[in-house]
Each structure stands twice: as C-alpha cells, then as structure tokens.
Design a protein around this motif. Structure first.
Motif, mmCIF file in Angstrom:
data_model
loop_
_atom_site.group_PDB
_atom_site.id
_atom_site.type_symbol
_atom_site.label_atom_id
_atom_site.label_comp_id
_atom_site.label_asym_id
_atom_site.label_seq_id
_atom_site.Cartn_x
_atom_site.Cartn_y
_atom_site.Cartn_z
ATOM 1 N N GLN A 128 0.675 -1.083 -0.156
ATOM 2 C CA GLN A 128 -0.050 0.010 0.224
ATOM 3 C C GLN A 128 0.660 1.251 0.057
ATOM 4 O OE1 GLN A 128 -2.653 0.533 3.365
ATOM 5 N NE2 GLN A 128 -4.146 1.785 1.914
ATOM 6 N N ASN A 129 1.752 1.240 0.683
ATOM 7 C CA ASN A 129 2.920 2.319 0.964
ATOM 8 C C ASN A 129 3.244 2.808 -0.658
ATOM 9 O OD1 ASN A 129 4.464 4.617 2.038
ATOM 10 N ND2 ASN A 129 6.177 2.887 2.153
ATOM 11 N N VAL A 130 3.759 1.742 -1.252
ATOM 12 C CA VAL A 130 4.300 1.718 -2.627
ATOM 13 C C VAL A 130 3.472 2.520 -3.535
ATOM 14 C CG1 VAL A 130 5.554 0.756 -4.307
ATOM 15 C CG2 VAL A 130 6.483 0.157 -2.072
ATOM 16 N N VAL A 131 2.127 1.530 -3.518
ATOM 17 C CA VAL A 131 1.180 2.096 -4.567
ATOM 18 C C VAL A 131 1.050 3.515 -4.235
ATOM 19 C CG1 VAL A 131 -1.226 2.064 -5.090
ATOM 20 C CG2 VAL A 131 -0.044 -0.068 -4.750
ATOM 21 N N TYR A 132 0.743 4.208 -3.238
ATOM 22 C CA TYR A 132 0.507 5.471 -2.762
ATOM 23 C C TYR A 132 1.715 6.219 -3.384
ATOM 24 C CZ TYR A 132 -3.635 4.711 -0.018
ATOM 25 O OH TYR A 132 -4.943 4.733 0.030
ATOM 26 N N ARG A 133 2.900 5.883 -2.980
ATOM 27 C CA ARG A 133 3.820 6.777 -3.350
ATOM 28 C C ARG A 133 3.971 6.734 -4.847
ATOM 29 N NH1 ARG A 133 8.929 4.810 -0.617
ATOM 30 N NH2 ARG A 133 10.075 6.773 -1.797
ATOM 31 N N VAL A 134 3.891 5.716 -5.606
ATOM 32 C CA VAL A 134 4.120 5.740 -7.067
ATOM 33 C C VAL A 134 3.074 6.605 -7.784
ATOM 34 C CG1 VAL A 134 3.816 4.135 -9.131
ATOM 35 C CG2 VAL A 134 5.270 3.553 -7.204
ATOM 36 N N LEU A 135 1.892 6.390 -7.150
ATOM 37 C CA LEU A 135 0.849 7.211 -7.683
ATOM 38 C C LEU A 135 1.019 8.753 -7.418
ATOM 39 C CD1 LEU A 135 -2.363 5.074 -7.051
ATOM 40 C CD2 LEU A 135 -1.343 5.596 -9.252
ATOM 41 N N ASN A 165 -2.978 14.226 -11.559
ATOM 42 C CA ASN A 165 -4.723 14.678 -11.279
ATOM 43 C C ASN A 165 -4.714 14.868 -9.586
ATOM 44 O OD1 ASN A 165 -7.395 14.406 -10.409
ATOM 45 N ND2 ASN A 165 -7.498 13.808 -12.585
ATOM 46 N N ALA A 166 -4.839 16.164 -9.431
ATOM 47 C CA ALA A 166 -4.938 16.557 -7.887
ATOM 48 C C ALA A 166 -5.960 15.939 -7.307
ATOM 49 C CB ALA A 166 -5.052 18.232 -7.838
ATOM 50 N N ARG A 167 -7.270 15.901 -7.836
ATOM 51 C CA ARG A 167 -8.209 15.233 -7.283
ATOM 52 C C ARG A 167 -8.041 13.661 -7.019
ATOM 53 N NH1 ARG A 167 -14.542 15.531 -9.566
ATOM 54 N NH2 ARG A 167 -15.390 14.129 -7.560
ATOM 55 N N LEU A 168 -7.409 13.220 -7.857
ATOM 56 C CA LEU A 168 -6.940 11.766 -7.635
ATOM 57 C C LEU A 168 -6.130 11.650 -6.335
ATOM 58 C CD1 LEU A 168 -7.055 8.625 -7.967
ATOM 59 C CD2 LEU A 168 -5.187 9.176 -9.741
ATOM 60 N N LEU A 221 -6.942 9.817 -2.493
ATOM 61 C CA LEU A 221 -5.990 8.803 -2.117
ATOM 62 C C LEU A 221 -5.400 8.988 -0.828
ATOM 63 C CD1 LEU A 221 -3.984 7.871 -5.181
ATOM 64 C CD2 LEU A 221 -5.673 6.445 -4.072
ATOM 65 N N VAL A 222 -5.042 10.628 -0.794
ATOM 66 C CA VAL A 222 -4.511 10.710 0.723
ATOM 67 C C VAL A 222 -5.651 10.793 1.630
ATOM 68 C CG1 VAL A 222 -3.690 12.684 1.933
ATOM 69 C CG2 VAL A 222 -2.571 12.085 -0.492
ATOM 70 N N ALA A 223 -6.931 11.026 1.395
ATOM 71 C CA ALA A 223 -8.010 10.951 2.349
ATOM 72 C C ALA A 223 -8.100 9.469 2.648
ATOM 73 C CB ALA A 223 -9.293 11.856 1.808
ATOM 74 N N GLY A 224 -8.024 8.448 1.987
ATOM 75 C CA GLY A 224 -8.182 7.127 2.350
ATOM 76 C C GLY A 224 -9.615 6.667 2.537
ATOM 77 N N ALA A 225 -10.498 7.570 2.253
ATOM 78 C CA ALA A 225 -11.945 6.837 2.608
ATOM 79 C C ALA A 225 -12.583 6.390 1.526
ATOM 80 C CB ALA A 225 -12.829 8.142 2.933
ATOM 81 N N ARG A 226 -13.107 5.226 2.070
ATOM 82 C CA ARG A 226 -13.786 4.172 1.278
ATOM 83 C C ARG A 226 -15.287 4.184 1.529
ATOM 84 N NH1 ARG A 226 -11.051 -1.146 -0.400
ATOM 85 N NH2 ARG A 226 -12.599 -1.278 -1.623
ATOM 86 N N PRO A 227 -16.069 4.158 0.639
ATOM 87 C CA PRO A 227 -17.569 4.369 0.759
ATOM 88 C C PRO A 227 -18.012 3.040 1.352
ATOM 89 C CG PRO A 227 -17.374 4.239 -1.611
ATOM 90 C CD PRO A 227 -15.692 4.658 -0.856
ATOM 91 N N SER A 228 -19.231 2.894 1.915
ATOM 92 C CA SER A 228 -19.583 1.372 2.525
ATOM 93 C C SER A 228 -20.421 0.982 1.242
ATOM 94 C CB SER A 228 -20.512 1.814 3.600
ATOM 95 O OG SER A 228 -20.076 2.405 4.576
#
Length: 89
Positions: free
Chosen positions: A61-68, A74-77, A81-88
C-alpha cells in the motif's frame, strides 16, 4: 530519487545484487528495461512494481500510494488517495 529507483536499490541491497544487470536477471527482465526505469524514461507495469516491492520487502500500500503520487498529476485523485476514505458497500 524516484520511488522506482529507491525500490530497485533496496531490492539490490537486500539480495546482495551488485548491479542493475543482476537485478534484471533476478526479475527475468531485460537490462534495458531497468535502465529505462532508472532514467525515468518509462514506468514499470504494476506487476513489475510488485515484484520489486517483494524483493525490497516493502509494504504494498505504501508503495502504491507513493508511485501514484509521483506519477499522477490529477490533484483530485491524489486528494482522494490521501484521504483514504472508502464508501460503504
């Protein structure tokens, strides 16, 4: 230094590989492919990223975030990602 370059260097150090050529053999890839990654002329596939992650003993997960964050503009993306919230579901 890019995330991919860091992963390459960590993988080499962890497995006592003396060169990118030796790493390319361990990954079963052409040396030219790793050269392009190191020079930031191409980006590895996610499959290759995860091979490096495993060799470097890093967290997926750490690497995926860093690569992205590094590759995506894309600032919104990035904000999502940084917010990390997933909808139910």
């Amino acid at each position: 230094m890019s995330v991919i370059t860091e992963l390459m260097d960590k993988a080499k150090a962890r497995h006592n590989l003396p060169s990118d050529y030796a790493l390319s053999k361990k990954l079963n890839l052409k040396h030219a492919t790793l050269s392009r990654w190191r020079l930031n002329k191409s980006i590895p596939s996610w499959e290759a990223v995860f091979l490096l992650v495993d060799l470097a003993d890093e967290d997926d997960q750490n690497v995926v975030y860093r690569v992205l964050e590094e590759k995506e503009e894309n600032a919104r993306l990035i904000k999502t990602l940084v917010a990390g919230a997933r909808p139910s579901p």
